[in-house]
Design an enzyme around this catalytic site. Structure first.
Site, PDB file in Angstrom:
ATOM      1  N   GLY A  85       0.601 -21.140  37.422  1.00  0.00           N
ATOM      2  CA  GLY A  85       0.572 -22.066  38.558  1.00  0.00           C
ATOM      3  C   GLY A  85       1.862 -22.809  38.833  1.00  0.00           C
ATOM      4  N   ASP A 100       1.024 -27.232  37.869  1.00  0.00           N
ATOM      5  CA  ASP A 100       0.812 -27.321  39.315  1.00  0.00           C
ATOM      6  C   ASP A 100      -0.112 -28.477  39.682  1.00  0.00           C
ATOM      7  OD1 ASP A 100      -1.379 -26.084  38.133  1.00  0.00           O
ATOM      8  OD2 ASP A 100      -1.441 -24.373  39.483  1.00  0.00           O
ATOM      9  N   ASP A 124      -6.513 -31.426  37.378  1.00  0.00           N
ATOM     10  CA  ASP A 124      -7.854 -31.381  37.958  1.00  0.00           C
ATOM     11  C   ASP A 124      -8.852 -31.958  36.945  1.00  0.00           C
ATOM     12  OD1 ASP A 124     -10.084 -30.759  39.496  1.00  0.00           O
ATOM     13  OD2 ASP A 124     -10.069 -28.637  39.005  1.00  0.00           O
ATOM     14  N   LYS A 146      -5.624 -34.501  41.439  1.00  0.00           N
ATOM     15  CA  LYS A 146      -6.877 -34.750  42.164  1.00  0.00           C
ATOM     16  C   LYS A 146      -7.432 -36.095  41.707  1.00  0.00           C
ATOM     17  CE  LYS A 146      -8.307 -29.984  42.977  1.00  0.00           C
ATOM     18  NZ  LYS A 146      -9.267 -28.916  42.685  1.00  0.00           N
ATOM     19  N   PHE A 189     -10.493 -27.671  46.925  1.00  0.00           N
ATOM     20  CA  PHE A 189      -9.794 -26.532  46.332  1.00  0.00           C
ATOM     21  C   PHE A 189      -8.618 -26.138  47.218  1.00  0.00           C
ATOM     22  CE2 PHE A 189      -8.918 -22.279  44.866  1.00  0.00           C
ATOM     23  CZ  PHE A 189      -8.933 -22.476  43.503  1.00  0.00           C
ATOM     24  N   VAL A 190      -7.415 -26.238  46.657  1.00  0.00           N
ATOM     25  CA  VAL A 190      -6.209 -25.984  47.441  1.00  0.00           C
ATOM     26  C   VAL A 190      -5.459 -24.758  46.910  1.00  0.00           C
ATOM     27  CG1 VAL A 190      -5.935 -28.391  48.123  1.00  0.00           C
ATOM     28  CG2 VAL A 190      -4.853 -27.594  46.022  1.00  0.00           C
ATOM     29  N   ASP A 248      -3.294 -20.733  43.115  1.00  0.00           N
ATOM     30  CA  ASP A 248      -3.945 -19.490  43.519  1.00  0.00           C
ATOM     31  C   ASP A 248      -5.446 -19.641  43.687  1.00  0.00           C
ATOM     32  OD1 ASP A 248      -4.457 -19.794  40.644  1.00  0.00           O
ATOM     33  OD2 ASP A 248      -5.356 -17.807  40.804  1.00  0.00           O
ATOM     34  N   ARG A 258      -0.361 -17.600  45.929  1.00  0.00           N
ATOM     35  CA  ARG A 258       0.682 -18.343  45.223  1.00  0.00           C
ATOM     36  C   ARG A 258       1.980 -18.387  46.023  1.00  0.00           C
ATOM     37  NH1 ARG A 258      -1.196 -19.387  40.015  1.00  0.00           N
ATOM     38  NH2 ARG A 258      -2.359 -17.733  38.999  1.00  0.00           N
TER      39      ARG A 258
HETATM   40  P1  IMP Z   1      -7.624 -28.504  34.820  1.00  0.00           P
HETATM   41  O1  IMP Z   1      -9.006 -28.438  35.425  1.00  0.00           O
HETATM   42  O2  IMP Z   1      -7.009 -29.875  34.969  1.00  0.00           O
HETATM   43  O3  IMP Z   1      -7.645 -28.013  33.415  1.00  0.00           O
HETATM   44  O4  IMP Z   1      -6.731 -27.525  35.652  1.00  0.00           O
HETATM   45  C1  IMP Z   1      -6.642 -26.187  35.269  1.00  0.00           C
HETATM   46  C2  IMP Z   1      -5.897 -25.324  36.206  1.00  0.00           C
HETATM   47  O5  IMP Z   1      -6.795 -25.038  37.237  1.00  0.00           O
HETATM   48  C3  IMP Z   1      -4.659 -25.836  36.910  1.00  0.00           C
HETATM   49  O6  IMP Z   1      -3.499 -25.689  36.161  1.00  0.00           O
HETATM   50  C4  IMP Z   1      -4.645 -24.916  38.117  1.00  0.00           C
HETATM   51  O7  IMP Z   1      -4.007 -23.717  37.787  1.00  0.00           O
HETATM   52  C5  IMP Z   1      -6.110 -24.689  38.375  1.00  0.00           C
HETATM   53  N1  IMP Z   1      -6.622 -25.509  39.481  1.00  0.00           N
HETATM   54  C6  IMP Z   1      -7.247 -26.690  39.460  1.00  0.00           C
HETATM   55  N2  IMP Z   1      -7.561 -27.124  40.694  1.00  0.00           N
HETATM   56  C7  IMP Z   1      -7.105 -26.149  41.534  1.00  0.00           C
HETATM   57  C8  IMP Z   1      -7.106 -25.985  42.958  1.00  0.00           C
HETATM   58  O8  IMP Z   1      -7.564 -26.834  43.747  1.00  0.00           O
HETATM   59  N3  IMP Z   1      -6.556 -24.838  43.414  1.00  0.00           N
HETATM   60  C9  IMP Z   1      -6.011 -23.878  42.620  1.00  0.00           C
HETATM   61  N4  IMP Z   1      -5.974 -24.000  41.293  1.00  0.00           N
HETATM   62  C10 IMP Z   1      -6.516 -25.116  40.758  1.00  0.00           C
HETATM   63 MG    MG Z   2      -5.090 -20.890  38.668  1.00  0.00          MG
END
Ligand code: IMP
Ligand code: MG
Length: 183
Positions: free
Chosen positions: A43, A99, A102, A132, A153-154, A160, A166
């Site tokens: 990402g 990136d 979340d 987020k 979701f972006v 991606d 991407r």
């Molecule tokens: P986490 O949920 O904070 O562990 O995020 C994990 C990974 O999910 C991030 O590094 C992104 O690659 C992916 N991710 C989370 N939210 C989004 C979104 O809105 N769009 C695309 N990828 C996302």
């Molecule tokens: Mg991803």
């Protein structure tokens, strides 16, 4: 690809302007110290290329490849490390680059892993392009944040959906009907 977006949140020029500001802040915070940037793949590749070229200081670059989605649009809560060796961070000032923040699972797990290595790093900070605003599964504080967004979701600029979008230069909200309902 742009036709698949419900709306654009940040265009390329807006992202680049924000990167100028973030780079200025990072360069000033780390003046006289040498950074080890650890980019979290896949990402952060576009962010890594654009941000690092704005940092006029000596630094080392390493990458970590992890997966948490396994193809969907929601985290599984479980992180898989795809390489055998962790970067050499002994005594280094580490800046983790991702990136988006979340659920927090990715960055909390990686930070924990980096901090458990002996001999450890001198410092660990986190830089994300997007954060987020939501309740997280794991608590994580990012030190440098490009933009805050709602819980949508972006895609684009490295982000991606099932490995696509991407290479979109802007960041936008993906049309809901393109997201396969989770089973
Ligand atoms: P986490 O949920 O904070 O562990 O995020 C994990 C990974 O999910 C991030 O590094 C992104 O690659 C992916 N991710 C989370 N939210 C989004 C979104 O809105 N769009 C695309 N990828 C996302
Ligand atoms: Mg991803």
């Amino acid at each position: 690809m742009e036709a698949d977006l419900e709306r654009i949140l940040f265009d390329e020029a807006t992202i680049h302007r924000r990167l100028d500001e973030l780079a200025a802040q990072i360069s000033s915070d780390y003046r006289g110290r040498e950074l080890t940037v650890i980019a979290i793949l896949n990402g952060s590749v576009i962010l890594m290329a654009d941000l690092l070229r704005r940092l006029p200081m000596p630094l080392k670059l390493d990458c970590l490849s992890v997966a948490s989605y396994h193809g969907g649009s929601k985290t599984t809560g479980e992180l898989v490390f795809r390489q055998l060796w962790m970067p050499d961070i002994a005594g280094r000032h580490v800046l983790l680059l991702d990136d988006i923040l979340d659920s927090g699972v990715t960055l909390a797990t990686i930070r924990e892993k980096i901090e458990s290595i002996e001999p450890g790093p001198q410092s660990v900070r986190i830089c994300v392009l997007l954060e987020k605003t939501k309740t997280r599964l794991r608590h994580v504080d990012a030190d440098y944040v490009g933009f805050q967004i709602g819980d949508e979701f972006v895609v684009g600029y490295g982000l991606d959906y099932m490995e696509r979008y991407r290479n979109l230069p802007c960041i936008g909200v993906l049309k809901k009907d393109l997201i396969v309902a989770a089973v």
